[in-house]
Design an enzyme around this catalytic site. Structure first.
Site, PDB file in Angstrom:
ATOM      1  N   ASP A  47       0.835  -1.201   0.000  1.00 64.98           N
ATOM      2  CA  ASP A  47       0.000   0.000   0.000  1.00 64.98           C
ATOM      3  C   ASP A  47       0.872   1.254   0.000  1.00 64.98           C
ATOM      4  O   ASP A  47       1.792   1.397   0.811  1.00 64.98           O
ATOM      5  CB  ASP A  47      -0.891  -0.034   1.244  1.00 64.98           C
ATOM      6  CG  ASP A  47      -2.094   0.895   1.150  1.00 64.98           C
ATOM      7  OD1 ASP A  47      -1.939   2.000   0.607  1.00 64.98           O
ATOM      8  OD2 ASP A  47      -3.171   0.504   1.622  1.00 64.98           O
ATOM      9  N   THR A  82      -7.332   3.757  -1.431  1.00 68.93           N
ATOM     10  CA  THR A  82      -6.977   2.369  -1.159  1.00 68.93           C
ATOM     11  C   THR A  82      -8.036   1.373  -1.604  1.00 68.93           C
ATOM     12  O   THR A  82      -7.763   0.463  -2.395  1.00 68.93           O
ATOM     13  CB  THR A  82      -6.683   2.192   0.340  1.00 68.93           C
ATOM     14  OG1 THR A  82      -5.547   2.993   0.677  1.00 68.93           O
ATOM     15  CG2 THR A  82      -6.393   0.737   0.675  1.00 68.93           C
ATOM     16  N   ASN A 103     -13.320   5.334  -0.244  1.00 66.94           N
ATOM     17  CA  ASN A 103     -13.110   4.677   1.056  1.00 66.94           C
ATOM     18  C   ASN A 103     -14.304   4.892   1.976  1.00 66.94           C
ATOM     19  O   ASN A 103     -14.536   4.121   2.905  1.00 66.94           O
ATOM     20  CB  ASN A 103     -11.856   5.218   1.727  1.00 66.94           C
ATOM     21  CG  ASN A 103     -10.578   4.670   1.114  1.00 66.94           C
ATOM     22  OD1 ASN A 103     -10.600   3.735   0.318  1.00 66.94           O
ATOM     23  ND2 ASN A 103      -9.458   5.264   1.489  1.00 66.94           N
ATOM     24  N   ASP A 214       2.382   2.755   3.534  1.00 65.38           N
ATOM     25  CA  ASP A 214       1.318   3.755   3.452  1.00 65.38           C
ATOM     26  C   ASP A 214       1.150   4.484   4.785  1.00 65.38           C
ATOM     27  O   ASP A 214       1.007   5.714   4.822  1.00 65.38           O
ATOM     28  CB  ASP A 214       0.006   3.071   3.055  1.00 65.38           C
ATOM     29  CG  ASP A 214      -1.163   4.041   2.948  1.00 65.38           C
ATOM     30  OD1 ASP A 214      -1.202   4.816   1.972  1.00 65.38           O
ATOM     31  OD2 ASP A 214      -2.028   4.025   3.836  1.00 65.38           O
ATOM     32  N   HIS A 218       1.667   8.524   5.263  1.00 70.57           N
ATOM     33  CA  HIS A 218       0.660   9.432   5.812  1.00 70.57           C
ATOM     34  C   HIS A 218       1.201  10.186   7.026  1.00 70.57           C
ATOM     35  O   HIS A 218       1.004  11.395   7.167  1.00 70.57           O
ATOM     36  CB  HIS A 218      -0.588   8.652   6.234  1.00 70.57           C
ATOM     37  CG  HIS A 218      -1.517   8.318   5.125  1.00 70.57           C
ATOM     38  ND1 HIS A 218      -2.185   9.271   4.393  1.00 70.57           N
ATOM     39  CD2 HIS A 218      -1.905   7.118   4.612  1.00 70.57           C
ATOM     40  CE1 HIS A 218      -2.947   8.690   3.483  1.00 70.57           C
ATOM     41  NE2 HIS A 218      -2.793   7.378   3.592  1.00 70.57           N
ATOM     42  N   ASP A 259      -1.426   0.358  -4.681  1.00 71.33           N
ATOM     43  CA  ASP A 259      -2.731   0.891  -5.035  1.00 71.33           C
ATOM     44  C   ASP A 259      -2.660   2.348  -5.480  1.00 71.33           C
ATOM     45  O   ASP A 259      -3.545   2.843  -6.172  1.00 71.33           O
ATOM     46  CB  ASP A 259      -3.712   0.740  -3.866  1.00 71.33           C
ATOM     47  CG  ASP A 259      -3.105   1.190  -2.536  1.00 71.33           C
ATOM     48  OD1 ASP A 259      -1.895   1.500  -2.480  1.00 71.33           O
ATOM     49  OD2 ASP A 259      -3.841   1.211  -1.536  1.00 71.33           O
ATOM     50  N   HIS A 260      -1.607   3.041  -5.077  1.00 65.14           N
ATOM     51  CA  HIS A 260      -1.440   4.466  -5.369  1.00 65.14           C
ATOM     52  C   HIS A 260      -0.078   4.893  -4.862  1.00 65.14           C
ATOM     53  O   HIS A 260       0.637   4.109  -4.220  1.00 65.14           O
ATOM     54  CB  HIS A 260      -2.522   5.306  -4.680  1.00 65.14           C
ATOM     55  CG  HIS A 260      -2.663   4.988  -3.219  1.00 65.14           C
ATOM     56  ND1 HIS A 260      -1.706   5.318  -2.293  1.00 65.14           N
ATOM     57  CD2 HIS A 260      -3.639   4.322  -2.531  1.00 65.14           C
ATOM     58  CE1 HIS A 260      -2.081   4.890  -1.089  1.00 65.14           C
ATOM     59  NE2 HIS A 260      -3.246   4.268  -1.198  1.00 65.14           N
ATOM     60  N   HIS A 362      -2.986  10.760  -0.448  1.00 62.58           N
ATOM     61  CA  HIS A 362      -3.265  10.318  -1.809  1.00 62.58           C
ATOM     62  C   HIS A 362      -4.755  10.469  -2.057  1.00 62.58           C
ATOM     63  O   HIS A 362      -5.532  10.692  -1.121  1.00 62.58           O
ATOM     64  CB  HIS A 362      -2.816   8.866  -2.005  1.00 62.58           C
ATOM     65  CG  HIS A 362      -3.375   7.933  -0.962  1.00 62.58           C
ATOM     66  ND1 HIS A 362      -4.609   7.331  -1.072  1.00 62.58           N
ATOM     67  CD2 HIS A 362      -2.875   7.536   0.239  1.00 62.58           C
ATOM     68  CE1 HIS A 362      -4.839   6.591  -0.002  1.00 62.58           C
ATOM     69  NE2 HIS A 362      -3.798   6.699   0.816  1.00 62.58           N
TER      70      HIS A 362
END
Length: 425
Positions: A47, A82, A103, A214, A218, A259-260, A362
């Site tokens: 992730d 996500t 999400n 991820d 963040h 995913d990103h 993201h």
């Protein structure tokens, strides 16, 4: 018994022993015949892993897999979040068509109910079937440890009263409920335990998922050393998985995706919605962050549209039906009436933040370089190659080919970008 009788009995016993075949020694693991294992397919999600994280000098395992296999920058679908993108990767449909449009989302058919990342009611997930559903129906055993949505009985129906039984639907043969505290090493060991099983109950298609990159992105931002440390941790776990497969002689086509990506954010780059129009009795915010979705209160549609639609400093807003076509977003009724997209690196908040922060996020324009996602494919099915940028909807048809499912129409992607790098094995 006289000694002559004893002597005769001993002679007969010796003769019988000589004529009896010797009992072979017990077979050891080392002397047992080695099973000729067919390749399995393992889909790994890291992730929030940006492709350029490979350039930080802390990824010997991932970098080797990339050098020996097929790799290239992968564009996420919009929104670059996500759950929408994990569902896109395993359904071959963009979020607007697979039903997981955000999400956090709502549906007019379920007034008062809100989908969050802990929702497992098949109602939310059954607009598109993930690849493990087709695989299970075709007799291909699957296992997921973890993947968003893999705990859901897709196509089933959840009772509205306790104990909320779910009738019908399809899950992987083996799956586990997501638990963030399960370490990366434990996840790897869980996958390897499945692979050690006898062939009859060994999954042929396996997914696993790592969230720590991820989380660090963040919390600290994509350029922070602590994010680089998280990248190094995941690389170590991938190395453990590859080594474990080699030790048991299990060939595998390993497809590693994100995913990103991740963009740096801070307090200084914030758009406050209430500074444009006070929300009281005019609109409510469904989601906010890199993009915001709004719904006007009854009778206030014109006021809200006049305030928000069009280009504003560091963001642009559209009606649901007028979102630019390149986003492939806005036809699903789960998308709220107004979408506002922030400039990459900026965030849209209901109110201006009251404390200072720096981090990452993201959900921005999926064509922004910061949102690009990792892709590596390594194994007997792949030759070494560098791929041009491609859309993540193309991964689904590749997975079907790898696990032996026939091509299927009506999807958003194609495996054309991979055809020159596949060996046919």
């Amino acid at each position: 018994m006289r000694w002559t009788t004893k002597l005769a009995a001993a002679a007969l016993a010796a003769l019988a022993a000589a004529c009896t075949p010797a009992t072979p020694p017990p077979q050891t693991v080392a002397s047992a015949p080695v099973e000729q294992r067919a390749p399995i397919t393992i889909l790994i999600s890291i992730d929030g892993f940006k492709p350029d994280y490979l350039n930080r000098g802390v990824t010997p395992n991932l970098s080797r897999l990339a050098a020996e296999g097929a790799t290239g920058p992968m564009r996420p679908s919009f929104p670059s979040k996500t759950f929408p993108n994990h569902w896109t990767l395993v359904t071959g449909l963009r979020p607007d068509r697979n039903g997981i449009t955000a999400n956090k989302m709502e549906d007019k058919a379920r007034p008062g109910e809100v989908f969050t990342m802990s929702s497992d009611d098949p109602f939310w997930w059954s607009e598109a079937a993930p690849i493990w559903v087709d695989a299970e129906k075709a007799g291909i055993r699957t296992g997921t440890l973890f993947w968003p949505g893999s705990n859901v009985a897709v196509g089933g129906e959840k009772a509205d009263k306790w104990p909320y039984e779910i009738k019908g639907g399809t899950r992987p043969s083996d799956w586990a409920q997501f638990n963030q505290v399960l370490s990366g090493e434990q996840r790897v060991n869980g996958v390897l335990d499945w692979v050690r099983r006898p062939a009859a109950i060994r999954p042929k298609f396996i997914t696993t998922y790592f969230d720590t990159v991820d989380t660090a992105g963040h919390s600290f931002g994509p350029d922070d050393k602590r994010t680089t440390d998280a990248v190094a941790d995941v690389d170590k776990w991938v190395g453990q998985l590859v080594a474990g497969l080699a030790e048991m002689g299990q060939p595998a086509n390993i497809v590693i995706v994100a995913d990103h990506g991740m963009a740096a954010t801070s307090t200084e780059r914030t758009v406050a919605l209430d500074a444009i129009l006070a929300p009281a009795d005019t609109y409510r915010v469904v989601e906010n962050g890199p993009y915001a979705t709004l719904e006007a209160m009854p009778g206030k549609e014109a006021v809200v549209e006049q305030a928000f639609l069009g280009k504003k400093p560091h963001m642009e807003c559209w009606r649901r039906g007028e979102i630019p076509e390149r986003f492939h977003y806005g036809k699903n009724p789960r998308v709220p009436p107004i979408l506002c997209l922030a400039e990459t690196g900026w965030e849209i908040k209901e109110k201006a933040p009251t404390s200072q922060y720096k981090g990452g996020n993201h959900g921005f324009d999926n064509f922004a370089p910061e949102m690009l996602a990792l892709f590596i494919a390594h194994g007997p099915a792949f030759r070494a190659a560098t791929l041009p940028a491609f859309d993540n909807v193309d991964v689904y048809p590749l997975l079907r080919r790898l696990i032996g499912l026939p091509p299927v129409g009506g999807k958003d992607g194609t495996d054309a970008v991979f055809r020159d790098v596949l060996t046919g094995r």
